[in-house]
Design a protein around this motif. Structure first.
Motif, PDB file in Angstrom:
ATOM      1  N   ASP A 224       0.802  -1.216   0.000  1.00 46.74           N
ATOM      2  CA  ASP A 224       0.000   0.000   0.000  1.00 46.74           C
ATOM      3  C   ASP A 224       0.842   1.276   0.000  1.00 46.74           C
ATOM      4  O   ASP A 224       0.519   2.237  -0.657  1.00 46.74           O
ATOM      5  CB  ASP A 224      -0.928  -0.020   1.219  1.00 46.74           C
ATOM      6  N   THR A 236      -9.460   1.541  -3.532  1.00 44.82           N
ATOM      7  CA  THR A 236     -10.544   2.169  -2.779  1.00 44.82           C
ATOM      8  C   THR A 236     -11.908   1.800  -3.361  1.00 44.82           C
ATOM      9  O   THR A 236     -12.863   1.595  -2.619  1.00 44.82           O
ATOM     10  CB  THR A 236     -10.387   3.704  -2.767  1.00 44.82           C
ATOM     11  N   GLU A 239     -13.075  -1.664  -2.123  1.00 46.93           N
ATOM     12  CA  GLU A 239     -13.355  -1.944  -0.720  1.00 46.93           C
ATOM     13  C   GLU A 239     -14.830  -2.258  -0.474  1.00 46.93           C
ATOM     14  O   GLU A 239     -15.699  -1.856  -1.236  1.00 46.93           O
ATOM     15  CB  GLU A 239     -12.944  -0.735   0.137  1.00 46.93           C
ATOM     16  N   TYR A 240     -15.083  -2.955   0.638  1.00 44.03           N
ATOM     17  CA  TYR A 240     -16.467  -3.370   0.903  1.00 44.03           C
ATOM     18  C   TYR A 240     -17.377  -2.204   1.243  1.00 44.03           C
ATOM     19  O   TYR A 240     -18.433  -2.034   0.676  1.00 44.03           O
ATOM     20  CB  TYR A 240     -16.509  -4.430   2.005  1.00 44.03           C
TER      21      TYR A 240
END
Lengths: 280, 294
Positions: A224, A236, A239-240
């Motif tokens: 990252d 991004t 992501e969940y």
């Protein structure tokens, strides 16, 4: 005469109508992301959707920059793009100079080689390049990206440089050399200042491409803290629980250098690039 | 002095040649070599030469055939639509009128954006709840219920096509505008004087001048769209159920997600062959480069 003028007017109205439609179509996605980046997070998901923020806030930008990691992504992208651009400009100027000012054996072959490289699918090379960098311990290292970008941008830019240099008369350098300058000095003092617009075009073009590249950056960099902006953004999105405001602020940050550079190259592009570069 | 300068061009091009050999020519050869091997990133102990096995597997792989079909419709719809709209805009932007600089700047802007950024701008349009497209279409009365544009089997592919179109039109406009500007203005006047309408001017005056650019840009775009992955990977990831998996996306997923380098290399070789045949026959059919244009 009257009907001709009337006709002209109608055609013009039609033209403007098409252009305005096209402009709305082009600008609306920018507008929406920009507006969303200025909303509070509660407002983003709320119904009915608001087309202008009820409460303007720059909180998303602050968050994206500080906790969202975008300051790091920005720095990484800047580093990779600047170094790659530097090498691309240097090397393609050297190639361009050789191709424009000399007749030598193998010139046609070299030109053909440059042309051929344009046809290699980039996705095709992710596997062998990964293996090469893995062997050289360059995986998860920005140099794998810098090398790749430089190699992929040289062919096009060398052709561009060649046409720029061909457009400058060699008599100026020759005169300087007759006056006792070495070839290197003649190039630096006489050719270089005349070539600056060309160099700027190549640099801008190559910077934009490096800044935007995604697939290799995704493949070769895995931590990252080393992500470039496109990879950071795409992580991004994946992501969940997506923080939409922060995502939109991040993309606006990614846009800034592109828009600045684009304003510079845009005028130049149509007049110089299209005709010159293709014909090599 | 003469003697010394003979070596200069070679010295100047040496670094480029070295880099090209190391990171372009050798890798291309290596892909062919790897395609005959079993190579998994996670299980290096099982790496071995397996002959044609990867290729045999590809031809009985249903995902491959679906990806091939998707690549085909992706490339054809993108290149055709981008060319038509791009040419239309270029023809308008060629005229000198008030504000033409501003319009050019605005309309060309998507060209400079990364695929990821375009994905993001369009994801914000397409999202089922946060996205604005559903709201707009509902207000206009075109749809009655919110649609998950990129998640729905029937809409995913065309949603991607539209987003890619948004990014791709400017390339054609820029290239065609540049080449339209090489047409001498007198020719248009002459055609007008002979009673030629707008269509005749396009067909007999502009077209011969832009033909070469048209052929080259469509070819470059075909290759480019065939290989383009960033938008698809970020908007749908190739789903739902492979409905948006093109060959390039399948290759990228095989390499990165599965770490299956042998099979991925075989896919790369096949993609390369397809492109090669496509490009060669296209250039031949269009008679490109007959008048020493390269």
């Amino acid at each position: 005469m009257r009907s001709y003028l009337n006709r002209k007017k109608r055609v013009q109205t039609f033209m403007y109508l098409v252009l305005i439609l096209a402009a709305v179509w082009t600008l609306f996605p920018f507008y929406w992301t920009f507006v969303t980046s200025l909303k509070e997070s509660a407002e983003i998901g709320a119904k009915p959707i608001s087309y202008w923020p009820r409460l303007l806030t720059v909180e998303n930008y602050v968050q994206a920059w500080k906790t969202g990691g975008f300051s790091g992504y920005f720095r990484n992208s800047l580093k990779v793009a600047l170094i790659s651009t530097f090498f691309t400009v240097m090397l393609s100027a050297m190639d361009g100079y050789a191709l424009a000012r000399f007749q030598f054996k193998g010139k046609t072959f070299f030109l053909l080689l440059l042309l051929c490289t344009q046809f290699f699918p980039t996705a095709m090379l992710i596997i062998p390049l990964f293996k090469i960098y893995n062997g050289a311990h360059l995986i998860n290292n920005h140099w794998s990206l810098i090398l790749t970008y430089t190699v992929f941008h040289i062919p096009f830019n060398a052709a561009l440089m060649r046409s720029f240099i061909s457009g400058i008369s060699p008599s100026l350098e020759e005169a300087a050399m007759v006056d006792g300058c070495g070839r290197f000095q003649a190039v630096i003092h006489v050719l270089f200042p005349l070539l600056l617009p060309g160099i700027a075009a190549v640099a801008a073009y190559s910077f934009i491409s490096c800044w935007n590249e995604y697939l290799y950056a995704l493949m070769f960099v895995s931590s990252d803290s080393k992500y470039t902006i496109p990879v950071g953004l795409s992580m991004t999105i994946g992501e969940y629980s997506i923080n939409y405001g922060q995502l939109c602020a991040g993309s606006m940050i990614a846009l800034i250098p592109i828009i600045l550079l684009f304003m510079y190259v845009q005028k130049y592009m149509v007049s110089g690039l299209g005709a010159g570069a293709i014909k090599g | 002095m003469r003697k010394k300068s003979r070596y200069i061009p070679y010295l100047l091009m040496m670094p480029t040649l070295a880099l090209l050999c190391w990171l372009l020519i050798y890798p291309v050869g290596n892909v062919f070599f790897t395609s005959f091997r079993q190579e998994m990133l996670n299980r290096p102990k099982q790496n071995a030469f397996i002959g044609m096995d990867n290729y045999i597997r590809i031809f009985s792989d249903p995902v491959f055939w679906e990806a091939l079909w998707n690549s085909f419709r992706w490339v054809v719809s993108e290149v055709l639509l981008q060319m038509v709209f791009g040419l239309g805009l270029a023809l308008i932007l060629k005229e000198r009128f008030r504000g033409c600089g501003i319009f050019r700047a605005i309309l060309f802007l998507p060209w400079a954006l990364s695929g990821v950024l375009v994905s993001l701008l369009w994801a914000m349009m397409y999202y089922e709840n946060v996205g604005v497209l559903n709201d707009l279409l509902q207000k206009l009365g075109i749809i009655s219920k919110a649609v998950a544009w990129t998640g729905n089997k029937n809409t995913a592919f065309w949603s991607l096509v539209i987003a890619e179109l948004w990014r791709g039109i400017p390339f054609f406009s820029i290239m065609l505008l540049a080449s339209l500007q090489t047409v001498p203005e007198e020719l248009y006047e002459a055609c007008r004087a002979d009673g030629g309408g707008a269509l005749a001017r396009l067909r007999y005056v502009s077209f011969p001048y832009i033909k070469e650019t048209l052929v080259l840009t469509t070819l470059l775009r075909t290759i480019w769209e065939f290989n383009s992955v960033d938008l698809i990977l970020n908007l749908t990831g190739g789903g739902p159920v492979h409905k948006t998996t093109t060959l390039a996306v399948y290759l990228a997923n095989t390499a990165r997600r599965d770490g299956n380098f042998g099979y991925g290399s075989a896919l790369a070789v096949i993609s390369f062959m397809i492109l090669l045949v496509l490009a060669a026959s296209y250039l031949k059919l269009s008679g490109f480069g007959k008048e020493d244009s390269l």
